[in-house]
Design an enzyme around this catalytic site. Structure first.
Site, PDB file in Angstrom:
ATOM      1  N   TYR A 444       0.822  -1.230   0.000  1.00  0.00           N
ATOM      2  CA  TYR A 444       0.000   0.000   0.000  1.00  0.00           C
ATOM      3  C   TYR A 444       0.849   1.270   0.000  1.00  0.00           C
ATOM      4  CZ  TYR A 444      -0.348  -0.542   5.256  1.00  0.00           C
ATOM      5  OH  TYR A 444      -0.140  -0.697   6.580  1.00  0.00           O
ATOM      6  N   GLU A 445       0.174   2.385  -0.205  1.00  0.00           N
ATOM      7  CA  GLU A 445       0.846   3.688  -0.394  1.00  0.00           C
ATOM      8  C   GLU A 445       1.816   3.672  -1.563  1.00  0.00           C
ATOM      9  OE1 GLU A 445      -1.519   5.321   2.047  1.00  0.00           O
ATOM     10  OE2 GLU A 445      -0.093   6.396   0.816  1.00  0.00           O
ATOM     11  N   GLY A 446       1.426   3.002  -2.634  1.00  0.00           N
ATOM     12  CA  GLY A 446       2.311   2.858  -3.797  1.00  0.00           C
ATOM     13  C   GLY A 446       3.162   1.626  -3.611  1.00  0.00           C
ATOM     14  N   GLN A 451       7.521   2.661  -6.128  1.00  0.00           N
ATOM     15  CA  GLN A 451       8.542   3.480  -5.461  1.00  0.00           C
ATOM     16  C   GLN A 451       9.842   3.452  -6.260  1.00  0.00           C
ATOM     17  OE1 GLN A 451       7.585   5.247  -2.855  1.00  0.00           O
ATOM     18  NE2 GLN A 451       5.607   4.205  -2.819  1.00  0.00           N
TER      19      GLN A 451
END
Lengths: 594, 594
Positions: A444-446, A451
């Site tokens: 999650y969060e990319g 990244q």
């Protein structure tokens, strides 16, 4: 049971990042070294004594949805109340709205410890902190007045609503829509999934930040706007009023972080209210929602990185404690004798390898994440070119703080299970839960792949390549200082870090040249190994730099272990970056059938 | 859903191991190529159509203990019945007792597929196969007559009882005791833990093989004897009679393989029978129980290796299918267009890297495990020196077949979750269960650390070092053949395998010299990286050798990916072996506090 490693954290925070000298130079106002220590000690106490004891029941009972209401596990709502009373929610929040305005670096250290206590707990407040920042930077004074104080105190919590079933990594595909109501508010319609703490019993109200499209908005991410949608509309006197048209339709049944409710949220279904649509307020400008959301997301990326560090630390502590207790076989060099003379397994070299690898990777990730937080702080307090340099440094470090920390979170948790042997596979032992919880953080969060792509495609070209050049030059200077320190406990650290820097420079040059010449596919194929190569190198150098002139044998010997046992991986990773893409591209079609 | 990769398995079984030419040379009697194909096809069908559909309910419901009886998940007892009816239980069992007497290699291939269907199911019959082998080799004709036919048909199942709370890896510490009853039988007393399928509702009787100590037996493993202890004593007519004094006291609550009951078994508690102690029969000689148990254990190690391969295959298939369905972003080279033009994620290089890594590691592990099984078969059918050479080869390969396969099982399952993104963390998706199930395999049947130590301390010195020398010489010859094949699809495979062999030879020489000169701690510290270095090298060479003269582009390109993207790790691993121990030993005391 978890015990906050306050010494290690304080050392990293002050000396690995360089915060100590900034503090001494008065760059953080009247913040004192003593206050820093006091906050770390108290945050660690809260993590170990308040949060950690409730982690197990949280995992076992999980969050439960019934008739649209989510009940958190026994004791959790009360834990949250104590958390707010302690003022923890407002640690780095603006003083204007009741926060303490402390550096991000301190908040990040605290977040690490809270995640060690329970990742499922820490993630909720972490998202609220992100919501606070988005509102503080982008919302109108009216919205700020209505919401910020209650979010800072923790009386209300915030959420982040991006994902839809067809749109996870690709926000271009978002479909939720917003219609102007003509009175300055908007009506929001749509379904959002994977909404962390989207519904719960911690607070009287929940403040959703929701990405949606206005009518006639451009396609893609340039047509997204950000809205504030409270669960309960707020009365003139600030109290929660009528129920807004948003509800939690279901909870996900997840591998881990069971206590954290992962909600499907339905907006504008007509279940509540007298007109269609959930009532929302615009944050920032129309069609500029992504910029506002990025304020939350960058913060959240570092915060998710702290989940990796926090889980890794907790898993390492538990495995180390078990390795001291559990006796099997006879370690080399252990004194003889028959029958009961089994050695604690911590005496076996293979177990030592696992435990030292866990320790070393955790400390590498911690160093990277704290240096990232420090750069964020410095970018805020510095001015002009200095601020730009720090901001670029933060931009470069953020994808590594997120991806490397969460990758090693999984690796370390897996080793932790292994150290426990058969007992590690039994849930009651408490090693397996780290392995389950840790697994979401690289996603999650990319995702960590995203990244890595962010690092290669967006961060390397920053300032026309000058940012990364300056960053690498700084690493060379650090390496020189390490070599010149003459600290014998560091063993071959100087040579190994020099070799790793060669690899990093070669890989960087290759990717920048390749991407610049249109070889996007090749650059993308090398992104993940590049991020890891970069992180291993700076994880070692940041720590080595700090301990080179230091007398502590443990820290120096751990750095030597990093350099002599883990850092060698950079050679392979560089090979993958500069020579691996061709075979990958060639095999993809034939083997994967695409 | 799982589809048995029969082509890949048949290719590996026939051409990677060399079985095809042995078959053609008539070394396996009248076993025909057609029969091999028919068995693989049918075993794969059973795995995909019968086992796999029950995997999910098995994970959800798990095995349940109530009033001493264990109920397996809905449909599982019936699945087991169909399994027995298909004759699968006796695939490699002796024909004399109703088995089919087929090569271990065929059984291993089938076991891979059954594990892909459900590891929690396959593990039960696998243990029975081990029990059959132990009885066939070591039990008296009377015991064989009473038990073997029913175990071979699957009418009864067998278990393996080693572990006690204080004795996991260290069998020296076993305390269960056996007393001669004076009538040729023994009375068994003690507690055994982690007993897989120790109690269940699949069969009318369960045949426990139990390690225990006779009175006045020597301390350590030389005082262990092996006993057969049936759940129900067997009547003269062969039917189950009175209940024996053994019962299941509890089931473990595990991270995965929920449907496999993991039992605490109590022997001789007085709960059943009219005299103290569970009635047991000696297998083999007194105090020679470990030798008998090793018959089961070596088998079981290879079988556990197949769990790693089976899980990896299933996880890869699921991730690949998802990557073709799920659309996000636009892949490099994908045609333009607005709105809905998202690409299947299989088009993204970073996803391709994960999927190819999964495919490549699975195929490396499969090649090693199948070559190990083939060596076991050849050692059995060959004679004199040839048999010794094959046996040494099997001995060298077994720890790698167990440890490497199960390590990559975890790695591949973890990548499988990652490919799924957020959906991978949701249990219903079916990716997370592989990650949970896979995690036990590096632990049981001798942890992977113990496998590595076995390889270094017991297998390298075999035949005074001649066995490993011959093995390495064979690899050099293979490498030469690969280089001379001139297969351009293999890219840099020839150079990379040559370099990996250099690393392997250097590490081998270092470890043998060091261990021989008393540097045991240093050798033990290098064991785990050495095993992986060895396995990566042979995993690539075994596959490359088979595809070098082959026209199939997919297989060759996958080998090229192995060589150019995965094999480079050998350099780092060699460094860890020859240069990593000093920093490990130095840091252990200071950092781990031992």
């Amino acid at each position: 049971m978890y015990s906050a490693p306050v010494d290690e954290i304080a050392f990293t925070l002050k000396h690995v990042t360089g915060f100590a000298s900034d503090l001494e130079a008065g760059r953080f106002g009247d913040l004192s070294d003593d206050l820093v220590d006091a906050i770390l000690g108290e945050a660690g106490r809260f993590a170990a004594e308040e949060i950690a004891p409730l982690a197990r029941i949280g995992d076992e009972k999980g969050a439960v949805l019934e008739d649209g209401a989510v009940t958190t596990p026994p004791g959790w709502a009360d834990l949250y109340r104590r958390w707010c009373e302690g003022g923890w929610n407002g640690l780095s929040a603006p003083e204007e709205f009741g926060g303490q305005g402390l550096p991000t670096l301190l908040a990040v250290a605290a977040i690490e410890m809270w995640n060690s206590g329970s990742m499922a707990f820490a993630i909720g407040p972490t998202l609220t902190i992100g919501a606070i920042e988005a509102l503080d930077r982008h919302a109108t004074p009216e919205l700020q007045a209505a919401y910020l104080e209650k979010l800072v105190s923790g009386e209300w919590m915030g959420t982040m609503n991006l994902t839809e079933p067809q749109a996870g990594s690709d926000l271009n595909a978002l479909k939720a829509r917003a219609e102007p109501a003509g009175d300055g508010t908007y009506r929001i319609f749509g379904q959002k999934i994977f909404i962390t703490y989207g519904e719960h019993d911690f607070t009287d109200n929940i403040v959703h930040l929701v990405l949606a499209r206005l009518p006639d908005a451009p396609a893609g991410t340039r047509g997204l706007s950000l809205f504030l949608v409270p669960k309960f509309l707020v009365n003139e006197d600030g109290s929660p009023g009528a129920r807004n048209d948003v509800f939690c339709a279901s909870l996900e049944h997840k591998l881990g972080i069971h206590a954290s409710p992962t909600c499907t949220m339905i907006y504008g279904d007509g279940k509540f209210g007298d007109a269609p649509g959930a009532i929302g307020w615009l944050i920032g400008e129309e069609n500029r929602g992504l910029a506002c959301m990025f304020t939350m997301m960058n913060n959240a990326r570092l915060a998710v990185g702290m989940q990796g560090v926090g889980i890794a630390e907790a898993a390492t502590q538990r495995a180390l404690a078990y390795a001291h207790e559990r006796r099997q076989g006879r370690a080399p060099g252990a004194s003889g004798g028959a029958g009961d003379s089994m050695s604690p397994i911590v005496g076996h070299p293979d177990i030592q390898r696992m435990l030292l690898t866990m320790k070393a990777k955790t400390q590498m990730a911690r160093a990277i994440a704290y240096c990232c937080a420090h750069a964020i702080d410095m970018a805020r307090i510095a001015e002009g070119d200095e601020a730009k340099t720090w901001q670029a440094r933060a931009d470069i470090l953020t994808p590594m703080a997120k991806a490397f920390s969460t990758d090693i979170g999984v690796e370390v948790a897996s080793l932790g299970v292994q150290v426990h042997g058969g007992m590690g596979y039994i849930e009651e032992t408490g090693a397996a839960v780290f392995y389950r919880d840790a697994r979401i953080a690289p996603i999650y969060e990319g995702t960590n792949g995203i990244q890595a792509i962010d690092l290669v495609m967006r961060k390397l070209p920053l300032q026309g390549g000058e940012a990364i050049a300056a960053f690498l030059a700084g690493l060379r200077a650090d390496q020189k200082a390490i070599a010149e320190s003459g600290n014998e406990r560091l063993g071959a650290t100087a040579e190994r870090t020099a070799a790793a820097l060669d690899d990093l420079e070669a890989a960087t040059a290759f990717l920048m040249k390749t991407a610049g010449e249109g070889g996007v596919e090749t650059a993308l194929a090398g992104a993940t190994p590049y991020l890891r190569l970069f992180a291993l190198t700076i994880g070692t150098i940041f720590n080595a730099r700090a301990v080179a002139g230091n007398d502590d044998p443990g820290r120096a010997l751990l750095v030597r272990f990093m350099a002599e046992n883990l850092l060698g991986e950079t050679t392979v990773l560089k090979e993958r970056v500069v020579g691996g893409a061709d075979s990958l591209i060639a095999a993809a079609e034939a083997v994967l059938g695409n």
